[in-house]
Design an enzyme around this catalytic site. Structure first.
Site, short mmCIF file in Angstrom:
data_model
loop_
_atom_site.label_atom_id
_atom_site.label_comp_id
_atom_site.label_asym_id
_atom_site.label_seq_id
_atom_site.Cartn_x
_atom_site.Cartn_y
_atom_site.Cartn_z
N GLU A 1 4.93 166.09 32.40
CA GLU A 1 4.38 166.45 33.72
C GLU A 1 5.10 165.79 34.89
O GLU A 1 4.51 165.60 35.96
CB GLU A 1 2.88 166.15 33.78
CG GLU A 1 2.06 166.98 32.82
CD GLU A 1 0.56 166.77 32.97
OE1 GLU A 1 -0.19 167.64 32.52
OE2 GLU A 1 0.15 165.73 33.54
N GLU B 1 -0.15 172.50 26.91
CA GLU B 1 -1.50 171.98 27.07
C GLU B 1 -2.36 173.03 27.75
O GLU B 1 -1.87 173.82 28.56
CB GLU B 1 -1.53 170.70 27.92
CG GLU B 1 -0.87 169.48 27.30
CD GLU B 1 -0.97 168.25 28.20
OE1 GLU B 1 -1.94 168.17 28.98
OE2 GLU B 1 -0.08 167.39 28.12
#
Length: 838
Positions: free
Chosen positions: A417, A489
């Site tokens: 991320e 995710e």
């Protein structure tokens, strides 16, 4: 030849490092510990997250024998969180600044034979370190300790340091994607061999042999054994010579054409063992064994392809943490997690979020056919130049140490991320392809239209909020439609769910997972997805529910399944799955309105009965989740043919009454839809029915206030027979149910641990989600507890870890509820010590 000796017992530990540890006579405040070890056992929740952040010290006294003379002695730590400085007899051997990979030091020159030698580790587990994943917030606790095995290897001065085997495997599947063609022809195997001590000499060669091997469970210890071949499979049943090559500058490379080999696949995870010999003339100086598998794993713009067929990845993310012990758990618990993922949850892949995990875990993924997305350490933050240089080291260590595993299909070489950093990620991509030309690279990001320097656009898609589409379209996420796309995710923080949340919340959690995997299955340009996440985990104050737990898992922290777990399990054809999303107690719901209830199953059909009266048989055609082979099925009938069999009403009137009552059963009389209101209007206008008629019919066919309790029974049908039954009725009794993964504990490399999962259930075997009573634990004999002796059920579930104590013999675990429930469980254990193999 190489001899490996594990040195997991006999360590001394202090929470306060001092250089005095280097003095063998110093013993102030030292405690004896066994490896794997955590610097601080933590409570389950509500604790100071800094309690494991310390500068601690470990010490081991090594006594080399005279047989070690003229040998090389290599000391290896498989995992030390997070920066370890190692000393031998007071001299620094080196520093390692990655808590998630193994490291070794050649300690030969510092050893004194047949004397006590002092090994000291200064271990820094503080999160102020300028190394990945530190530098900003991190959404998981990083713990500390020598939490994986420690061993020494006794080698000749000239030895094999590393062997990397990979292969060019052609497609082996035909036009029919379901047809398994296990043999591959035209396979070329390549080997990169690294030797030590040969660079200034000549006359060294390497030879390679191959044999098909499998790993079997032998008395609860995993060992390598020759495979039992089908009679028609004759290739490499016995050790077969492949070729030889001269060693130049400590390196050699071999490329050989193989006879047809059986491919490694998720349904048929066949493994081979490659033996590499290092020779000087005819003398064999060292032998190295490499486990590997032959498979073709490709990411394309229209999905992921395994051995030539399109294969939809359906996986979950996994942290390597455990209650109380943090990261410190032995091989048996690593193996158990892999087995839970594959066999209980029914997934076909796992992402090692957000760091490399234990070799024993990845070994097990190889053995059972569980695909792996492995990434190097980090979480959102990119640090300074020194931090980046350490990240490069981390990546190199990860790839070199894990690249022989066939289960690993992709390397994650972006910090999870993180923002774009083209210079940094150009380098990480180059490193990966240089060290391993056989695998794709990906980089997990949370931002759309990010710079794509890797092979696969891997993206955390949290777009689904319960109302939107299950996942975003590929074209909305990446600008390069020619590259592969993988969701890494989803869900997670979008809908945290505790095992003790109300029924509607737990059911919505399950449905959200179903909606995402259903949406992904319907997209032909998405390689698959990884849900967040396998189980609840400890985290920092910035995350979670204020109690240091992220309740993002489809299981609780003890690997007990929440309702959402059955969504994944029902997509597998393994164990029989039948779960009902409701206890059928209307008082659990606001206004006593039940709402929607669902059946989760992998059966062909499910028959529903009410008070032993057949109501309806549900099949996959009844599911709105059309992209799933076994989608959730809405329970929309509580009446069946009872009104029709009554014979009082016409067919049309019966149909209208049934429609109104079934919807009222789910949403209450005042909340029915417009269509149902129109049906009710017809009953009033055409059939002169009134409100009292509606009340009487509702009480007769739906409600049970004041009368005999309603009993619902569900039967899962497979192949024409009942394979599982669930009964829902008001609970009259609470009792304990325990499941222990193994009761015969083996000590070989180190101590063994067993997990006992505990549930409070009613007389029908249903979980009691609001039973939060206390349990008293007592361990006797050859076992002890990991964690406290008094625990509480949460959501009707709990767990206990028991650990062997280093002595053979019997042990017993006693679990007691409070006296008013009169429920007690005793589990017998046997601990055996397996002699070290020479």
């Amino acid at each position: 030849m190489t001899k490996k000796i594990y040195i997991n017992d006999g360590w001394e530990f202090t929470e306060n490092y001092t250089d005095k540890l280097k003095d063998i006579s110093y013993n102030e405040g030292l405690v004896r510990v066994r490896i794997p070890h955590t610097v601080k056992e933590v409570p389950l929740h509500y604790f100071d997250e800094s309690m494991y952040q310390m500068l601690s010290g470990y010490r081991y006294i090594l006594h080399p024998t005279k047989e070690w003379d003229f040998k090389s002695v290599i000391l290896t730590f498989e995992g030390a969180a997070h920066e370890a400085t190692v000393y031998v007899n007071g001299k620094e051997m080196g520093k390692h600044s990655n808590g998630y990979t193994a490291f070794s030091f050649d300690i030969t020159k510092e050893l004194v034979m047949e004397k006590d030698n002092v090994i000291v580790v200064k271990l820094d587990s503080r999160e102020s370190l300028n190394v990945p994943p530190f530098g900003h917030v991190v959404d998981y606790l990083t713990f500390g300790g020598l939490y994986r095995n420690v061993y020494i290897e006794i080698k000749d001065p000239v030895y094999i340091e590393d062997v990397f085997c990979y292969a060019d495997v052609p497609e082996v599947y035909g036009a029919d994607e379901t047809e398994v063609v296990p043999k591959a022809t035209g396979v070329y195997m390549h080997s990169r061999i690294k030797a030590k001590g040969t660079d200034e000499q000549t006359g060294f060669t390497v030879k390679q042999y191959i044999c098909r091997y499998e790993r079997i469970l032998s008395e609860n210890c995993y060992e390598y054994k020759k495979s039992k071949y089908p009679l028609e499979d004759t290739n490499y049943r016995e050790e077969t010579f492949l070729g030889d090559e001269v060693v130049k500058k400590d390196a050699a490379e071999l490329s050989v054409h193989l006879n047809p080999v059986t491919v490694w696949d998720v349904t048929n995870p066949v493994m081979y063992m490659v033996k590499t010999e290092l020779l000087k003339g005819n003398d064999v100086l060292d032998v190295h064994y490499t486990r590997m598998g032959f498979r073709r794993a490709e990411f394309k713009k229209n999905g992921f392809f395994l051995n030539g067929r399109r294969f939809l990845i359906r996986g979950l993310n996994r942290h390597q943490s455990y209650p109380y012990a943090g990261y410190a758990m032995p091989k048996s618990m690593q193996i158990l997690d892999a087995d839970i993922l594959k066999k209980e949850l029914g997934v076909n892949a796992v992402r090692t979020s957000h760091y490399p995990q234990a070799q024993s875990f990845i070994d097990r993924c190889d053995d059972i056919g569980l695909l792996v997305f492995m990434e190097f350490p980090g979480w959102q933050h990119i640090g300074d130049e020194a931090w980046k240089q350490q990240a490069f080291i981390n990546e190199k260590e990860m790839i070199k140490q894990y690249r022989n595993h066939p289960s690993i299909m992709i390397w994650g070489i972006r910090i999870n991320e993180s923002v774009d950093n083209d210079e940094f990620y150009t380098k990480t991509n180059e490193i990966a392809h240089e060290l391993d030309p056989s695998r794709s690279t990906g980089g997990v990001r949370a931002n759309k239209k990010s710079h794509l320097l890797e092979d696969v656009y891997t993206y955390n898609d949290f777009s689904f909020n319960g109302k939107t589409d299950g996942c975003d379209d590929k074209k909305n996420v990446t600008s390069d439609m020619s590259k592969p796309y993988l969701i890494t995710e989803y869900n997670g923080h979008m809908y945290p769910t505790k095992a003790f949340d109300d029924e509607e919340h737990r059911a919505e959690h399950a449905l959200r997972h179903a909606k995402v995997i259903d949406a992904v299955a319907g997209k032909k340009d998405i390689a698959g997805s990884f849900g967040w996440c396998m189980f609840d985990y400890n985290t920092h104050k910035d995350f979670g529910s204020g109690d240091k737990i992220c309740y993002h898992g489809v299981m609780d922290a003890f690997r007990n399944p929440k309702m959402a777990a059955s969504i994944y399990a029902s997509q597998s054809d393994g164990d029989d799955v039948l779960e009902i999303s409701s206890s059928m107690d209307i008082g659990e719901h606001p206004e006593c309105i039940r709402g929607n209830s669902y059946i989760f199953t992998n059966a062909d059909s499910v028959k529903m009965y009410k008070n032993d009266i057949f109501i309806k048989e549900y099949t996959a055609e009844n599911s709105d989740f059309k992209n799933l082979s076994h989608g959730p099925m809405l329970i929309d009938d509580f009446i069946g043919d009872q009104i029709k069999e009554n014979g009082k009403y016409s067919a049309n009137q019966t149909k209208l009454i049934k429609k109104c009552l079934n919807e009222a059963a789910r949403f209450g009389m005042g909340n029915i839809s417009l269509k149902t209101k129109l049906a009710a209007l017809q009953l009033v206008t055409l059939y002169r029915m009134n409100f009292q008629d509606a009340v009487n019919l509702y009480n007769k066919y739906i409600g049970d206030w004041g009368g005999k309790s309603t009993v619902f029974k569900f039967e899962a049908i497979k192949g024409g027979r009942v394979v599982k039954t669930v009964v829902k009725k008001p609970s009259e009794k609470a009792m304990l149910e325990t499941v222990c993964d193994h009761t015969k504990l083996w000590e070989k490399e180190t101590y063994d641990v067993a997990l006992v999962r505990i549930r409070a259930i009613d007389e029908c075997g249903n979980i009691l989600p609001f039973f939060n009573g206390a349990l008293k634990l007592k361990a006797e004999g050859s076992i002890d507890l990991v964690g406290p002796e008094l625990i509480a059920l949460q959501g009707g579930m709990a767990g206990v870890y028991v650990r062997s104590k280093g002595m053979a013999g019997d042990g017993k675990l006693t679990i007691e509820m409070s006296k008013e429930y009169d429920s007690k469980k005793e589990i017998d254990f046997r601990v055996d010590i397996k002699a070290e193999e020479k």
